[in-house]
Design an enzyme around this catalytic site. Sequence first.
Site, mmCIF file in Angstrom:
data_model
loop_
_atom_site.group_PDB
_atom_site.id
_atom_site.type_symbol
_atom_site.label_atom_id
_atom_site.label_comp_id
_atom_site.label_asym_id
_atom_site.label_seq_id
_atom_site.Cartn_x
_atom_site.Cartn_y
_atom_site.Cartn_z
ATOM 1 N N SER A 106 -63.297 59.770 33.185
ATOM 2 C CA SER A 106 -61.930 60.095 33.624
ATOM 3 C C SER A 106 -61.074 58.846 33.543
ATOM 4 C CB SER A 106 -61.964 60.583 35.074
ATOM 5 O OG SER A 106 -60.653 60.607 35.618
ATOM 6 N N TYR A 111 -64.279 60.038 43.846
ATOM 7 C CA TYR A 111 -64.183 60.537 42.462
ATOM 8 C C TYR A 111 -64.127 59.373 41.465
ATOM 9 C CZ TYR A 111 -62.587 63.142 38.385
ATOM 10 O OH TYR A 111 -62.488 63.681 37.131
HETATM 11 N N1 LIG Z 1 -59.044 68.372 34.844
HETATM 12 C C1 LIG Z 1 -58.759 67.073 34.773
HETATM 13 O O1 LIG Z 1 -57.599 66.651 34.924
HETATM 14 C C2 LIG Z 1 -59.849 66.073 34.500
HETATM 15 C C3 LIG Z 1 -59.478 64.757 34.287
HETATM 16 C C4 LIG Z 1 -60.476 63.805 34.040
HETATM 17 C C5 LIG Z 1 -61.787 64.190 33.980
HETATM 18 N N2 LIG Z 1 -62.136 65.502 34.187
HETATM 19 C C6 LIG Z 1 -63.545 65.847 34.136
HETATM 20 O O2 LIG Z 1 -63.727 66.889 33.210
HETATM 21 C C7 LIG Z 1 -64.895 67.640 33.554
HETATM 22 C C8 LIG Z 1 -64.570 69.115 33.562
HETATM 23 O O3 LIG Z 1 -63.655 69.363 34.620
HETATM 24 P P1 LIG Z 1 -62.564 70.522 34.598
HETATM 25 O O4 LIG Z 1 -61.284 69.887 34.900
HETATM 26 O O5 LIG Z 1 -62.720 71.381 33.401
HETATM 27 O O6 LIG Z 1 -62.977 71.305 35.940
HETATM 28 P P2 LIG Z 1 -63.652 72.715 36.224
HETATM 29 O O7 LIG Z 1 -62.897 73.808 35.548
HETATM 30 O O8 LIG Z 1 -63.817 72.779 37.700
HETATM 31 O O9 LIG Z 1 -65.061 72.581 35.494
HETATM 32 C C9 LIG Z 1 -66.153 71.926 36.064
HETATM 33 C C10 LIG Z 1 -67.399 72.718 35.708
HETATM 34 O O10 LIG Z 1 -68.524 72.021 36.218
HETATM 35 C C11 LIG Z 1 -69.433 72.975 36.740
HETATM 36 N N3 LIG Z 1 -70.218 72.375 37.807
HETATM 37 C C12 LIG Z 1 -69.779 71.842 38.989
HETATM 38 N N4 LIG Z 1 -70.811 71.424 39.712
HETATM 39 C C13 LIG Z 1 -71.928 71.679 38.996
HETATM 40 C C14 LIG Z 1 -73.319 71.507 39.220
HETATM 41 N N5 LIG Z 1 -73.796 70.983 40.351
HETATM 42 N N6 LIG Z 1 -74.188 71.893 38.251
HETATM 43 C C15 LIG Z 1 -73.738 72.424 37.099
HETATM 44 N N7 LIG Z 1 -72.445 72.649 36.829
HETATM 45 C C16 LIG Z 1 -71.558 72.274 37.776
HETATM 46 C C17 LIG Z 1 -68.579 74.131 37.258
HETATM 47 O O11 LIG Z 1 -69.240 75.382 37.139
HETATM 48 P P3 LIG Z 1 -70.101 76.035 38.340
HETATM 49 O O12 LIG Z 1 -69.272 75.885 39.577
HETATM 50 O O13 LIG Z 1 -70.339 77.432 37.909
HETATM 51 O O14 LIG Z 1 -71.353 75.237 38.369
HETATM 52 C C18 LIG Z 1 -67.385 74.113 36.311
HETATM 53 O O15 LIG Z 1 -67.512 75.061 35.287
HETATM 54 C C19 LIG Z 1 -65.342 67.097 34.917
HETATM 55 O O16 LIG Z 1 -66.379 66.160 34.737
HETATM 56 C C20 LIG Z 1 -64.101 66.387 35.434
HETATM 57 O O17 LIG Z 1 -64.388 65.367 36.359
HETATM 58 C C21 LIG Z 1 -61.193 66.444 34.443
#
Ligand SMILES: NC(=O)c1ccc[n+]([C@@H]2O[C@H](COP(=O)([O-])OP(=O)(O)OC[C@H]3O[C@@H](n4cnc5c(N)ncnc54)[C@H](OP(=O)(O)O)[C@@H]3O)[C@@H](O)[C@H]2O)c1
Length: 255
Positions: free
Chosen positions: A143, A156
Amino acid sequence: MKPEHQPLKIWLTGAGSGIGRALALHLAQQGHQLVVSGRSEAPLLALAAEQPHCIIPLVCDVIDADSVRQAAQRIEARLGFLDQVILNAGTCEYIDQAQVDLALVRRVMETNFLGLVACVEVALPLLKKVPLGHQPRLVAISSAAALAPLPRAEAYGASKAAVSYFMESLRLDLAQQGVAVTVVYPGFVATPLTAQNDFPMPMQVTAAAMAEAIVRGVARGQPEIRYPRLFVGLVGFLGRLPFRLRQWLSRKMVR
Ligand SMILES: NC(=O)c1ccc[n+]([C@@H]2O[C@H](COP(=O)([O-])OP(=O)(O)OC[C@H]3O[C@@H](n4cnc5c(N)ncnc54)[C@H](OP(=O)(O)O)[C@@H]3O)[C@@H](O)[C@H]2O)c1
């Protein structure tokens, strides 16, 4: 659909929503074969229904070592080896008013950092089984928060800084073994994770745009992907400013 590129065997974690879901659809449209994992089965089944020939759903909780080991066994039985592992599963919780909460920090570190390490441990033997001529690759979603200390992001940001350091260090040690590493630094992306945010998110992009940037960068073999470039560049610049200036600017972000 006919693959435009050599079809790859890919394991993508956290595929049920957000960036992971967008990535899965993009990669499946290119004809790659994907195992998509997450804790909740329903969104994975829905995803697989969209591209049944390319997407294999697999329930796996990254904080449960047995679940991760079993996932790797199933992947090996189905695919034999892996060309790519995309370590995307993640969570975000903020610390309010410096109320440090060990349980919260532990939850975030266990999912974002130790969960990622657990997947790397079981995935490496499958990446090393690729046939001659394939380029095995680990892709970790870090991130922009890893690039500068941001308010409320103690847990985070620390988890993502740990991811970046771990992967950068691992890249050095894997170089001799032919496994490449890409670290991704997204800015703000519109997903269920950021829907909880109660502050402005400048230069926010869609999950589809983020997924496209990741697929493009990985196809080029980039060691790092920063997207959107201007926002992530500004956060990186903030992290490198002299202490007083950085402190002054960062304080302005505190609600
Ligand atoms: N959105 C942003 O602005 C942003 C910015 C920088 C980095 N990121 C990173 O991008 C990645 C994806 O995030 P996103 O924004 O797409 O959020 P999201 O829609 O909440 O996706 C996160 C996914 O991770 C899964 N997950 C959570 N805990 C888990 C566990 N213990 N075991 C297996 N799966 C798990 C969730 O599915 P289940 O709940 O079904 O397990 C969910 O599908 C993350 O690493 C996040 O930190 C996001």
